[in-house]
Each structure stands twice: as structure tokens, then as C-alpha cells.
Design an enzyme around this catalytic site. Structure first.
Site, short mmCIF file in Angstrom:
data_model
loop_
_atom_site.label_atom_id
_atom_site.label_comp_id
_atom_site.label_asym_id
_atom_site.label_seq_id
_atom_site.Cartn_x
_atom_site.Cartn_y
_atom_site.Cartn_z
N LYS A 1 0.86 -1.19 0.00
CA LYS A 1 0.00 0.00 0.00
C LYS A 1 0.89 1.23 0.00
O LYS A 1 1.65 1.47 0.95
CB LYS A 1 -0.92 0.00 1.22
CG LYS A 1 -1.87 1.19 1.25
CD LYS A 1 -2.80 1.11 2.44
CE LYS A 1 -3.76 2.28 2.49
NZ LYS A 1 -4.69 2.19 3.65
N LYS B 1 -2.07 -1.49 -3.81
CA LYS B 1 -2.93 -0.30 -3.79
C LYS B 1 -2.04 0.93 -3.89
O LYS B 1 -1.07 1.04 -3.14
CB LYS B 1 -3.75 -0.28 -2.49
CG LYS B 1 -4.70 0.89 -2.36
CD LYS B 1 -5.44 0.85 -1.02
CE LYS B 1 -6.39 2.04 -0.90
NZ LYS B 1 -7.08 2.09 0.41
#
Length: 342
Positions: A210, A265
Site C-alpha cells: 500500500k 494499492k
């Protein structure tokens, strides 16, 4: 390798790559990747109360809804063949605190929503976000020592809070808990807590790679953490967008700690990371087409600059081509409808 490829592919005019593109049937026969509704996960924002629907101005077409208004959405997702919903709570300001205690309240918003969804739609997968930012008064994903002028998020203290939150959600019936906090060691701590409490079947979808991205702005508006975060940032725990090898290390650590699925992400700017995770580590790989990616496509379509359906479906197919097994996308229900009408 180059010589072999040359011998397998004689030069023009014997080889005409356009031959297989000439007709629809042959294009379909040689298609390498296919997007289906089985690939989609629908993220939803849930509110307290009854009969509440709030628009998210920075995410056209996306709403925050109370549980009673979420139930028809879940029913439609199931009918369209979308396997799972990912829940993101909008927590009232008076339930936010420095210690994020509401995150593991068994009577809190998320456990109640999970319980009702699993009661009504037991076959629909329910994924819950494990992070403290919706619950903290400062908007960070972890705990902060109030005496620390830097506001540095404490890692090990946060792990205990995340473990309690994950167990709370699992006991409420969540099929998958998804730690998105990026604390070191959180997967191992959560897995240990779940197993110690006989929640051995609860899966962990680790947000392993992330990034500290600028594409998250509309999401923070949607969950109401933007105002709490203010001018703060998450650079000390989310990944530097410049790094690729680090992502592989992060995923490898989460594999070792017991995660079942692994998230990259954001999505489109990080297709190279999706490809590396899938090919180098060969694990169930997921990607999040985040709020900023969605908002850009919607804005361009609203201005007539892009064909929304065509570009959204192309973007989703690109995630599949890069190696994603599943895609979190705000287009999930629309894409499932488009696939049925194709």
C-alpha cells in the site's frame, strides 16, 4: 530466446498478425485474458441510522448508506455474481478518540452490519477493513503518543488494537479481515489472535503493498477522515511510490506471517507491482482501483472526453492482464451489468 521466437514466427508476408484480428470469432478465440463478475469486489461506505443516503461529491455515483439501504445493494451484488463486498465505515465524530476504542466495540457499526449481512446473505463474502483511521480523532491508521510532537504512529502498540479489531469483526461473522494499516508485523499478530480464539477459517487479505499515494483523497472524504488528518500524511508507514523491490519484500513478509491474499494499492499507476507480485511470488494477488482513479474516469466521462463504459472496462481488464486475481472497484456493479449485456 530471440532466435527461437524468430523461428516460431516467420517474417512478413508469411506471418500476418492482423489475420487473427480480422473477425470477432478469431479475436475471441485468441483472447489471453477475460474479465468476469467473479473478479470483482464492491467497496461500500456504511453509516449509522435509518434510511440514510449521502452522496460523495468527489466520487460521482458513490454514496454512503445506512444498513437498511445497504441490504438491497448486497442483494443486487449477489444477483449480479459479484462475490464479495468490502465494508468501510463512516464513524460519527463523537465515537472517534485518540485510542480508537470504537474499532473493537462488538456493538459498533461494523459488527452490526456484518452480522445482518451474513444473516440475510450467507453466501456473499464480507470483507472488513482493519485500520484505525476511521476511528481516530487524528485520522492516522494507528495510535500516537500524545506527548510526541512529531505525531509518529507507534507500531507495536497499534498491533494490539488491530488484533482486537480483527477479532471483533471475525466474531461478528466477517469472512475476510483486511489489514490496510501497513504496520510491521500486523498479519502475524492478527493471525495469532484469530487462531487463539478459534477463528481459524477467517481469511486475511493483507494490504501488503500500500503506497503513500495522492490518489486516496476522495476515499478520505467518503469515510470522513480527511478533516481529522488535516495537513498530516502517512509517509512514515505507507510505501514510497518510487519503490518496487520493497513491495516484494513486504508481500514476502506477509506470506510468512500467514496472510491468505495480498493487495496492491493503488491500481493503475502500480500495474508493474501487480505483475511482479504475481509472477515472482505466485500468490493470490488483488488490486484496488482507488477513489482517485475512479473519480478521474467519472470526471472525464462527465465532460464527454472519454466513453465511461469502454474506459472503465479497459482499465479493469488491464488489472487482469497484469495478474490480478481480484479487483476492488467502485465500478463493480456497473461492470457486472455491462458484462451481462455484452
Amino acid at each position: 530466446m530471440f532466435a527461437n521466437s524468430k523461428s516460431a514466427n516467420p517474417a512478413f508476408p508469411a506471418t500476418r498478425m492482423r489475420r487473427m484480428r480480422r473477425d470477432d470469432f478469431s479475436r475471441r478465440l485468441m483472447r489471453e485474458n477475460v474479465l468476469t463478475s467473479d473478479d470483482l469486489i464492491y467497496p461500500v461506505f456504511v453509516l449509522e441510522g435509518q434510511n440514510r443516503v449521502e452522496t460523495v461529491s468527489s466520487m460521482p455515483g458513490v454514496t454512503r448508506v445506512s444498513l437498511d439501504r445497504l441490504l438491497p445493494v448486497a442483494e443486487e451484488a449477489l444477483a449480479l455474481g459479484v462475490p464479495a463486498l468490502a465494508l468501510f465505515p463512516v464513524i460519527d465524530a463523537d465515537h472517534k478518540s485518540e485510542g480508537a476504542e470504537e474499532a473493537w466495540n462488538p456493538q459498533g457499526l461494523v459488527p452490526r452490519v456484518v452480522g445482518e449481512l451474513k444473516k440475510r446473505f450467507p453466501e456473499l463474502g464480507i470483507i472488513t477493513d482493519i485500520a484505525l483511521d476511521p476511528y481516530t480523532s487524528h485520522g492516522q491508521d494507528g495510535l500516537i503518543d500524545p506527548r510526541d510532537p512529531r505525531g509518529y504512529v507507534m507500531n507495536d502498540e497499534t498491533l494490539e488494537a488491530l488484533a482486537r479489531q480483527a477479532l471483533c469483526h471475525a466474531q461478528a461473522g466477517a469472512d475476510v479481515v483486511a489489514p490496510s494499516d501497513m504496520m510491521d508485523g500486523r498479519v502475524a499478530r492478527i493471525r495469532a489472535e484469530l487462531d487463539r480464539n478459534q477463528q481459524i477459517h477467517t481469511r486475511i487479505l493483507a494490504y501488503s503493498a500500500k503506497y503513500a499515494s495522492s490518489f486516496y483523497g476522495p476515499f478520505r472524504d467518503a469515510v470522513g477522515s480527511a478533516g481529522n488528518l488535516g495537513k498530516g500524511n502517512k509517509y512514515t508507514y505507507q510505501m514510497d511510490p518510487a519503490n518496487s523491490d520493497e513491495a516484494i519484500r513486504e508481500v514476502a513478509l506477509d506470506i510468512a506471517e500467514g496472510a491468505d491474499m495480498f493487495m496492491v494499492k493503488p491500481g493503475m499507476p502500480y500495474l508493474d507491482i501487480v505483475r511482479r507480485v504475481k509472477t515472482e511470488l505466485q500468490v493470490p494477488t488483488y488490486v484496488y482501483q482507488v477513489s482517485g482513479e475512479y473519480a478521474m474516469l467519472k470526471a472525464a466521462a462527465a465532460n464527454g472526453w472519454l466513453d465511461e463504459k469502454a474506459c472503465a472496462m479497459e482499465a479493469l481488464l488491464a488489472f487482469k492482464r497484469a495478474g490480478a486475481d481480484g479487483i476492488l472497484t467502485y465500478f463493480a456493479l456497473d461492470a457486472a451489468r455491462w458484462l451481462r449485456s455484452a
